[in-house]
Design an enzyme around this catalytic site. Structure first.
Site, PDB file in Angstrom:
ATOM      1  N   ARG A 164       0.864  -1.189   0.000  1.00 35.63           N
ATOM      2  CA  ARG A 164       0.000   0.000   0.000  1.00 35.63           C
ATOM      3  C   ARG A 164       0.891   1.226   0.000  1.00 35.63           C
ATOM      4  O   ARG A 164       1.879   1.280   0.750  1.00 35.63           O
ATOM      5  CB  ARG A 164      -0.880   0.067   1.259  1.00 35.63           C
ATOM      6  CG  ARG A 164      -1.813  -1.084   1.462  1.00 35.63           C
ATOM      7  CD  ARG A 164      -2.806  -1.269   0.370  1.00 35.63           C
ATOM      8  NE  ARG A 164      -3.770  -0.168   0.235  1.00 35.63           N
ATOM      9  CZ  ARG A 164      -4.630  -0.063  -0.780  1.00 35.63           C
ATOM     10  NH1 ARG A 164      -4.620  -0.961  -1.756  1.00 35.63           N
ATOM     11  NH2 ARG A 164      -5.487   0.928  -0.829  1.00 35.63           N
ATOM     12  N   HIS A 197      13.735  -2.217  -0.888  1.00 40.42           N
ATOM     13  CA  HIS A 197      13.303  -2.109  -2.288  1.00 40.42           C
ATOM     14  C   HIS A 197      14.247  -2.939  -3.162  1.00 40.42           C
ATOM     15  O   HIS A 197      15.471  -2.863  -2.993  1.00 40.42           O
ATOM     16  CB  HIS A 197      13.322  -0.638  -2.718  1.00 40.42           C
ATOM     17  CG  HIS A 197      12.870  -0.457  -4.135  1.00 40.42           C
ATOM     18  ND1 HIS A 197      11.536  -0.552  -4.499  1.00 40.42           N
ATOM     19  CD2 HIS A 197      13.570  -0.221  -5.276  1.00 40.42           C
ATOM     20  CE1 HIS A 197      11.445  -0.378  -5.811  1.00 40.42           C
ATOM     21  NE2 HIS A 197      12.655  -0.182  -6.302  1.00 40.42           N
TER      22      HIS A 197
HETATM   23  C1  GRF Z   1      10.832  -7.902  -1.897  1.00 44.29           C
HETATM   24  O1  GRF Z   1      11.490  -8.045  -3.119  1.00 44.29           O
HETATM   25  C2  GRF Z   1      10.993  -6.510  -1.372  1.00 44.29           C
HETATM   26  O2  GRF Z   1      12.210  -5.919  -1.715  1.00 44.29           O
HETATM   27  C3  GRF Z   1       9.861  -5.771  -2.033  1.00 44.29           C
HETATM   28  O3  GRF Z   1       8.806  -6.680  -2.078  1.00 44.29           O
HETATM   29  C4  GRF Z   1       9.317  -8.013  -2.050  1.00 44.29           C
HETATM   30  C5  GRF Z   1       8.683  -8.683  -0.892  1.00 44.29           C
HETATM   31  O4  GRF Z   1       9.005 -10.046  -0.796  1.00 44.29           O
HETATM   32  N1  GRF Z   1       9.565  -4.557  -1.318  1.00 44.29           N
HETATM   33  P1  GRF Z   1       8.728 -10.835   0.541  1.00 44.29           P
HETATM   34  O5  GRF Z   1       7.240 -10.703   0.840  1.00 44.29           O
HETATM   35  O6  GRF Z   1       9.569 -10.242   1.610  1.00 44.29           O
HETATM   36  O7  GRF Z   1       9.093 -12.246   0.237  1.00 44.29           O
END
Ligand code: GRF
Length: 216
Positions: free
Chosen positions: A93, A111
């Site tokens: 979100r 990120h």
């Molecule tokens: C990860 O690649 C993170 O960097 C991004 O969303 C993804 C989440 O993956 N913000 P998870 O739910 O932690 O497996």
């Protein structure tokens, strides 16, 4: 040792959350996860957190009239569990300035790119399209603009011939799982403070694992 209470916000599988849970098992880790919260009641990560004995809560955005009401509920829930730092881990979100300013310098995001390159979604596809040789992930304090804010740490991975978005994503994810717990530890122990919109790392931390290549 006094541990900083943190909340982890997820929307999906929660593999970064799981990396934080694993790290927090170490008695020397400076943070304790007091809450895993999701806007999505079906997030698979919620079950993982419960199985690890961590409190979970759902603040479903669909139950609220607007973004403001949703964020107020989220804010109250986080405070109810006593969290002092909030870690976004695949939380899907967009947060308004009301929330990000309320948690300024206490709200951290991971990120999947080397920011400021490739803000937004589909970072691995876009990295492959751009033909970059190096890709990676970034942990940063959150600011109102999406995928922006003082950088705590970054990890780089090579882009290899024949990589598909999935292969590249897995390589980056492996780096994420190491980088996020390290950066959260620095933030929770006061070793990564924001000064003039840059993160000042405590001298002996600087340049160590925070500029890392997990394939070394
Ligand atoms: C990860 O690649 C993170 O960097 C991004 O969303 C993804 C989440 O993956 N913000 P998870 O739910 O932690 O497996």
């Amino acid at each position: 040792m006094a541990k900083t209470k943190i909340a982890v916000l997820i929307s999906g599988r929660g593999s970064n959350m799981q990396a934080l849970i694993e790290a927090a098992k170490d008695e020397d880790y400076p943070a304790e996860i007091v809450l895993v919260a999701s806007n999505n009641p079906d997030a698979p990560g919620l079950e993982v957190a419960r199985a690890a004995g961590i409190e979970t809560d759902v603040v479903n955005h669909r139950d609220y009239e607007d973004r403001e009401a949703f964020e107020e509920a989220l804010d109250q829930t986080i405070k109810l569990y006593g969290a002092r730092i909030v870690c976004l881990a695949g939380f899907m979100r967009i947060l308004t300035p009301w929330f990000t300013e309320r948690w300024r310098d206490l709200l951290i995001n991971i990120h999947p790119s080397l920011l400021p390159a490739f803000k937004g979604l589909h970072t691995h596809e876009r990295a492959l399209e751009a033909g970059v040789r190096i890709h990676g992930c970034t942990v940063h304090y959150v600011r109102p603009e999406m995928d922006d804010g003082p950088i705590i740490g970054q990890a780089a991975v090579p882009v290899l011939p024949g990589d598909t978005p999935d292969v590249l994503s897995n390589r980056v994810l492996e780096a994420e799982h190491k980088l996020y717990p390290q950066c959260v530890a620095l933030a929770c122990s006061g070793k990564a403070r924001v000064a003039g919109e840059r993160v000042r790392l405590q001298a002996r931390e600087f340049g160590a694992e925070l500029l890392m290549n997990p394939h070394d």
